[in-house]
Design a protein around this motif. Structure first.
Motif, PDB file in Angstrom:
ATOM      1  N   TYR A 360      30.147  49.616-109.667  1.00 13.32           N
ATOM      2  CA  TYR A 360      31.114  49.347-110.736  1.00 13.32           C
ATOM      3  C   TYR A 360      32.543  49.321-110.195  1.00 13.32           C
ATOM      4  O   TYR A 360      33.353  48.469-110.575  1.00 13.32           O
ATOM      5  CB  TYR A 360      30.991  50.409-111.838  1.00 13.32           C
ATOM      6  N   HIS A 361      32.846  50.237-109.270  1.00  9.55           N
ATOM      7  CA  HIS A 361      34.187  50.299-108.670  1.00  9.55           C
ATOM      8  C   HIS A 361      34.569  48.946-108.062  1.00  9.55           C
ATOM      9  O   HIS A 361      35.694  48.469-108.263  1.00  9.55           O
ATOM     10  CB  HIS A 361      34.216  51.390-107.595  1.00  9.55           C
ATOM     11  N   PHE A 362      33.628  48.347-107.343  1.00 11.19           N
ATOM     12  CA  PHE A 362      33.955  47.087-106.671  1.00 11.19           C
ATOM     13  C   PHE A 362      34.008  45.905-107.641  1.00 11.19           C
ATOM     14  O   PHE A 362      34.787  44.976-107.438  1.00 11.19           O
ATOM     15  CB  PHE A 362      32.990  46.837-105.508  1.00 11.19           C
ATOM     16  N   GLN A 363      33.206  45.951-108.686  1.00 13.12           N
ATOM     17  CA  GLN A 363      33.340  44.938-109.734  1.00 13.12           C
ATOM     18  C   GLN A 363      34.762  44.935-110.277  1.00 13.12           C
ATOM     19  O   GLN A 363      35.391  43.883-110.431  1.00 13.12           O
ATOM     20  CB  GLN A 363      32.391  45.261-110.899  1.00 13.12           C
ATOM     21  N   VAL A 364      35.263  46.127-110.559  1.00 14.42           N
ATOM     22  CA  VAL A 364      36.611  46.274-111.120  1.00 14.42           C
ATOM     23  C   VAL A 364      37.667  45.853-110.096  1.00 14.42           C
ATOM     24  O   VAL A 364      38.591  45.094-110.408  1.00 14.42           O
ATOM     25  CB  VAL A 364      36.846  47.739-111.578  1.00 14.42           C
ATOM     26  N   LEU A 365      37.533  46.339-108.863  1.00 15.52           N
ATOM     27  CA  LEU A 365      38.503  46.015-107.811  1.00 15.52           C
ATOM     28  C   LEU A 365      38.634  44.503-107.624  1.00 15.52           C
ATOM     29  O   LEU A 365      39.744  43.959-107.603  1.00 15.52           O
ATOM     30  CB  LEU A 365      38.085  46.676-106.492  1.00 15.52           C
ATOM     31  N   PHE A 366      37.497  43.831-107.488  1.00 13.24           N
ATOM     32  CA  PHE A 366      37.531  42.383-107.233  1.00 13.24           C
ATOM     33  C   PHE A 366      38.155  41.631-108.408  1.00 13.24           C
ATOM     34  O   PHE A 366      38.920  40.679-108.224  1.00 13.24           O
ATOM     35  CB  PHE A 366      36.119  41.844-106.970  1.00 13.24           C
ATOM     36  N   LEU A 367      37.845  42.081-109.616  1.00 10.83           N
ATOM     37  CA  LEU A 367      38.370  41.414-110.812  1.00 10.83           C
ATOM     38  C   LEU A 367      39.883  41.614-110.918  1.00 10.83           C
ATOM     39  O   LEU A 367      40.631  40.675-111.232  1.00 10.83           O
ATOM     40  CB  LEU A 367      37.664  41.960-112.053  1.00 10.83           C
ATOM     41  N   ILE A 368      40.360  42.829-110.632  1.00 17.59           N
ATOM     42  CA  ILE A 368      41.803  43.092-110.679  1.00 17.59           C
ATOM     43  C   ILE A 368      42.543  42.243-109.649  1.00 17.59           C
ATOM     44  O   ILE A 368      43.591  41.654-109.939  1.00 17.59           O
ATOM     45  CB  ILE A 368      42.093  44.593-110.463  1.00 17.59           C
ATOM     46  N   LEU A 369      41.995  42.139-108.441  1.00 18.09           N
ATOM     47  CA  LEU A 369      42.646  41.327-107.399  1.00 18.09           C
ATOM     48  C   LEU A 369      42.703  39.853-107.804  1.00 18.09           C
ATOM     49  O   LEU A 369      43.687  39.155-107.524  1.00 18.09           O
ATOM     50  CB  LEU A 369      41.914  41.505-106.066  1.00 18.09           C
ATOM     51  N   LYS A 370      41.655  39.369-108.474  1.00 15.85           N
ATOM     52  CA  LYS A 370      41.687  37.986-108.984  1.00 15.85           C
ATOM     53  C   LYS A 370      42.777  37.836-110.039  1.00 15.85           C
ATOM     54  O   LYS A 370      43.533  36.864-110.041  1.00 15.85           O
ATOM     55  CB  LYS A 370      40.328  37.615-109.587  1.00 15.85           C
ATOM     56  N   LYS A 371      42.857  38.824-110.949  1.00 17.80           N
ATOM     57  CA  LYS A 371      43.871  38.774-112.013  1.00 17.80           C
ATOM     58  C   LYS A 371      45.286  38.810-111.434  1.00 17.80           C
ATOM     59  O   LYS A 371      46.221  38.251-112.009  1.00 17.80           O
ATOM     60  CB  LYS A 371      43.671  39.938-112.985  1.00 17.80           C
ATOM     61  N   LEU A 372      45.454  39.495-110.302  1.00 10.97           N
ATOM     62  CA  LEU A 372      46.764  39.546-109.651  1.00 10.97           C
ATOM     63  C   LEU A 372      47.117  38.240-108.942  1.00 10.97           C
ATOM     64  O   LEU A 372      48.223  38.095-108.411  1.00 10.97           O
ATOM     65  CB  LEU A 372      46.811  40.718-108.662  1.00 10.97           C
ATOM     66  N   GLY A 373      46.142  37.304-108.916  1.00 11.65           N
ATOM     67  CA  GLY A 373      46.443  35.950-108.435  1.00 11.65           C
ATOM     68  C   GLY A 373      46.165  35.686-106.969  1.00 11.65           C
ATOM     69  O   GLY A 373      46.642  34.690-106.417  1.00 11.65           O
ATOM     70  N   PHE A 374      45.375  36.548-106.312  1.00 15.41           N
ATOM     71  CA  PHE A 374      45.065  36.328-104.891  1.00 15.41           C
ATOM     72  C   PHE A 374      43.850  35.423-104.759  1.00 15.41           C
ATOM     73  O   PHE A 374      42.747  35.783-105.194  1.00 15.41           O
ATOM     74  CB  PHE A 374      44.818  37.666-104.186  1.00 15.41           C
ATOM     75  N   ASP A 375      44.016  34.236-104.167  1.00 17.42           N
ATOM     76  CA  ASP A 375      42.904  33.275-104.085  1.00 17.42           C
ATOM     77  C   ASP A 375      41.763  33.792-103.222  1.00 17.42           C
ATOM     78  O   ASP A 375      40.597  33.506-103.471  1.00 17.42           O
ATOM     79  CB  ASP A 375      43.393  31.899-103.604  1.00 17.42           C
ATOM     80  N   TRP A 376      42.079  34.612-102.196  1.00 19.07           N
ATOM     81  CA  TRP A 376      41.019  35.145-101.326  1.00 19.07           C
ATOM     82  C   TRP A 376      40.108  36.135-102.061  1.00 19.07           C
ATOM     83  O   TRP A 376      39.046  36.471-101.579  1.00 19.07           O
ATOM     84  CB  TRP A 376      41.605  35.818-100.073  1.00 19.07           C
ATOM     85  N   ALA A 377      40.557  36.586-103.254  1.00 24.68           N
ATOM     86  CA  ALA A 377      39.732  37.533-104.018  1.00 24.68           C
ATOM     87  C   ALA A 377      38.431  36.895-104.495  1.00 24.68           C
ATOM     88  O   ALA A 377      37.481  37.591-104.862  1.00 24.68           O
ATOM     89  CB  ALA A 377      40.519  38.072-105.213  1.00 24.68           C
ATOM     90  N   GLU A 378      38.366  35.557-104.469  1.00 23.71           N
ATOM     91  CA  GLU A 378      37.114  34.860-104.806  1.00 23.71           C
ATOM     92  C   GLU A 378      36.048  35.090-103.734  1.00 23.71           C
ATOM     93  O   GLU A 378      34.867  34.875-103.968  1.00 23.71           O
ATOM     94  CB  GLU A 378      37.362  33.343-104.945  1.00 23.71           C
ATOM     95  N   ASN A 379      36.481  35.512-102.532  1.00 29.88           N
ATOM     96  CA  ASN A 379      35.565  35.649-101.394  1.00 29.88           C
ATOM     97  C   ASN A 379      35.385  37.107-100.983  1.00 29.88           C
ATOM     98  O   ASN A 379      35.301  37.429 -99.800  1.00 29.88           O
ATOM     99  CB  ASN A 379      36.085  34.832-100.208  1.00 29.88           C
ATOM    100  N   LEU A 380      35.329  37.984-101.971  1.00 30.50           N
ATOM    101  CA  LEU A 380      35.079  39.398-101.701  1.00 30.50           C
ATOM    102  C   LEU A 380      33.632  39.711-102.063  1.00 30.50           C
ATOM    103  O   LEU A 380      33.122  39.225-103.075  1.00 30.50           O
ATOM    104  CB  LEU A 380      36.023  40.278-102.521  1.00 30.50           C
ATOM    105  N   TYR A 381      32.983  40.513-101.234  1.00 33.29           N
ATOM    106  CA  TYR A 381      31.563  40.805-101.446  1.00 33.29           C
ATOM    107  C   TYR A 381      31.305  42.287-101.218  1.00 33.29           C
ATOM    108  O   TYR A 381      31.725  42.855-100.205  1.00 33.29           O
ATOM    109  CB  TYR A 381      30.705  39.972-100.480  1.00 33.29           C
ATOM    110  N   HIS A 382      30.614  42.906-102.168  1.00 34.41           N
ATOM    111  CA  HIS A 382      30.201  44.302-102.002  1.00 34.41           C
ATOM    112  C   HIS A 382      28.781  44.312-101.447  1.00 34.41           C
ATOM    113  O   HIS A 382      27.842  43.945-102.148  1.00 34.41           O
ATOM    114  CB  HIS A 382      30.261  45.021-103.354  1.00 34.41           C
TER     115      HIS A 382
END
Length: 594
Positions: A360-382
């Motif tokens: 759950y922590h990583f679901q939230v982390l990745f989603l927040i980074l996407k919301k902050l506008g970082f395009d590389w956040a699309e390529n994060l994997y837990h």
């Protein structure tokens, strides 16, 4: 180009020529053992575009392929399945093309592509590495190697959790009960010494709780008011304030732990390109909280705490900064991810190797980074993985019931020694050679047993079972590799001469073995895409089973002709290289003799 890719174009052409229909895709599957054929076209999906009886459609396509495609020698149709037989020349040409390639199946990294950063290990500096860390390290290291072999540039990293209340517990216990002990004075590795004091803290803390409860406190009150815990909390505040004495003690004890970790990593055969320390990163992210507040990604509650509302995405509200302005873990992880991209601008994605309790922590982390506008956040994997259990039950660090990584590595080598001695396979070895081999077998058994399981599954680890020389184990595969090396030493023939289909007629076992070798590049790509070393491990086992079937049914050194002997020796050599390459991706060594 693979057989499937080549045939896909040929089947599309057959459908276009005979039915005036352009197919987008062709579905293939392995031919079932009871039917003649090397690859099967599934006709049923074509019925949406081609009207008619699936058997007749299959017959029409099969006749076209036999007539127009050199490598197709025969076919048969069973219901809606077109089984295609491929000529020997196709397999021999393929084999001639790859037999001299020692790195067959491994792709050089593309410098024009974005790199991937793989995080693994990430231990706490209050205890030595244990069995759970072993699974983490083996998975992270192997996934990094597989991604590299698939053509990606990779950075291996870890974040060392070197601050916090748990670190202060070890420090305080050593200060109160240690009498100046050091790794040198005790002969203990530094991480083990510090870990002992983490356990000591818990033991003394429990005594204080019992005493407080006996004097009338509730258990909850006792846990909060135990003098040891209050002292540890005070020590953490002093550390954060930069108190010289506390920081000096922290640096000394962490130094002991780092030396211990380095020794374990070396023994385990894993490494890192860069290190991050929580003591440097725990305040990172606060500036991005401020940015997120401005852009509306975050909002401030009445008490001053800052939150991110993820309810529209099916998650909940997540705090990213406490009311007193201090950072939480999420704040740190946001900052660390962004800092890594600043440090390595060529990184376009990250893999986090962390247990499934943090899903759950990583679901939230990745989603927040996407919301902050970082395009590389699309390529994060837990890279989420299950727990490792032992037949004796669950491990607990505080109570000192963990399985120590160093002890397990040593025990695996000893178990390998016992079994090897029983089997009597090591005549003529020096004692030094034997010890090196036991370590190679023991470590190979440990790594293979853990990596052959899908990362998401929980593992019950049985050391004895993992060192079996039969079945789906590391030693069984290592033994097959060593057997091939023995054949090559006895053969004493060149490994590069090119043979043609005119000179060699393939035995069924030779054909099946070449087909299995041919799958390796595709398996590497699939393993990279799925972040799954298990695909490599189980492919290697299948390859070894296929080789052993070949070895039992076809005479290699006693072949009927020199040409056949040369071909079979070359084929054996290629299988050995493929085993070595595959095991290299798992971090496992293969012995030349065994």
């Amino acid at each position: 180009m693979s057989l499937q890719d080549t045939l896909s174009n040929d089947v599309k052409q057959a459908v276009k020529s005979n039915f005036n229909v352009e197919l987008e895709t062709v579905e293939f599957q392995a031919t079932r053992k009871e039917f003649a054929g090397d690859i099967t076209v599934v006709v049923f999906p074509m019925l949406r575009f081609v009207k008619g009886n699936p058997v007749q459609i299959g017959e029409t396509i099969g006749n076209y392929l036999v007539e127009h495609v050199d490598n197709v020698k025969a076919f048969n149709v069973v219901k809606g399945f077109l089984n295609i037989e491929i000529s020997d020349s196709y397999y021999i040409d393929f084999f001639n093309g790859i037999k001299a390639e020692e790195s067959f199946g491994l792709v050089q990294p593309n410098p024009d592509e974005k790199a991937i950063m793989v995080e693994y290990s990430s231990p706490n500096t209050n205890k030595p590495l244990h069995l759970g860390h072993i699974r983490n390290n083996l998975l992270g290291y192997s996934v990094a190697e597989i991604l590299k072999a698939s053509g990606k540039k990779v950075y291996k990293t870890q974040i060392i959790n070197d601050r916090g209340i748990h670190i202060c517990k070890s420090m305080l216990a050593w200060k109160k009960f240690g009498n100046g002990e050091t790794p040198e004075s005790t002969g203990l590795k530094g991480d083990k010494l510090v870990g002992n004091y983490y356990v000591k803290f818990d033991q003394e803390y429990k005594k204080e709780i019992e005493a407080l409860v006996a004097n009338g406190s509730t258990e909850e009150e006792a846990k909060k008011n135990a003098p040891l815990l209050i002292e540890a909390q005070d020590m953490l505040r002093k550390w954060e304030a930069g108190d010289e004495a506390v920081v000096a003690l922290w640096e000394k004890m962490n130094g002991w732990v780092y030396d211990g970790f380095d020794e374990t990593y070396k023994n385990l055969g894993v490494d890192f390109d860069t290190l991050y320390y929580e003591s440097n990163t725990y305040l990172l992210g606060k500036e991005f909280v401020a940015e997120g507040l401005k852009s509306g990604v975050f909002h401030k509650e009445e008490d001053g705490s800052v939150w991110c509302d993820l309810t529209e995405e099916g998650l909940d509200k997540k705090i990213v900064q406490r009311a007193d302005g201090t950072a939480v873990y999420m704040t740190q992880d946001i900052g660390t991810a962004i800092q890594r991209i600043k440090d390595f601008p060529d990184v376009g994605g990250m893999v986090y190797t962390v247990g499934n309790e943090q899903d759950y922590h990583f679901q939230v982390l990745f989603l927040i980074l996407k919301k902050l506008g970082f395009d590389w956040a699309e390529n994060l994997y837990h890279l989420s993985y299950g727990m490792v259990d032992l037949p004796s039950g669950k491990m607990k660090s505080r109570e000192g019931t963990v399985v120590d990584a160093d002890d397990l590595i040593d025990d695996m080598a000893k178990t390998a020694e016992e079994i090897s001695e029983e089997l009597g396979k090591l005549d003529g070895y020096s004692e030094e050679e034997k010890q090196e081999l036991y370590k190679t077998i023991g470590l190979g058994a440990l790594k293979y047993y853990i990596l052959k399981v899908d990362p998401k599954k929980r593992i019950l680890f049985d050391p004895k079972e993992s060192i079996d020389f039969q079945g789906n184990t590391g030693p069984f595969i290592q033994y097959t590799y060593a057997r091939i090396q023995s054949i090559l030493r006895k053969a004493n023939v060149g490994s590069t001469a090119t043979l043609s289909a005119i000179e060699v007629s393939l035995h069924d076992k030779e054909r099946e073995l070449i087909k299995q070798v041919q799958l390796f590049p595709e398996v590497v790509q699939n393993a990279a895409e799925n972040h799954s070393p298990a695909l490599i491990a189980n492919y290697t086992y299948d390859l070894v089973k296929e080789f052993n079937s070949f070895y039992q049914n076809v005479s290699i050194l006693g072949a009927d002709s020199d040409t056949e002997k040369l071909f079979r020796v070359q084929l054996s050599n290629t299988v050995a290289n493929t085993i070595k390459n595959a095991f290299g991706l798992l971090g496992i060594q293969v012995p030349e003799r065994m």
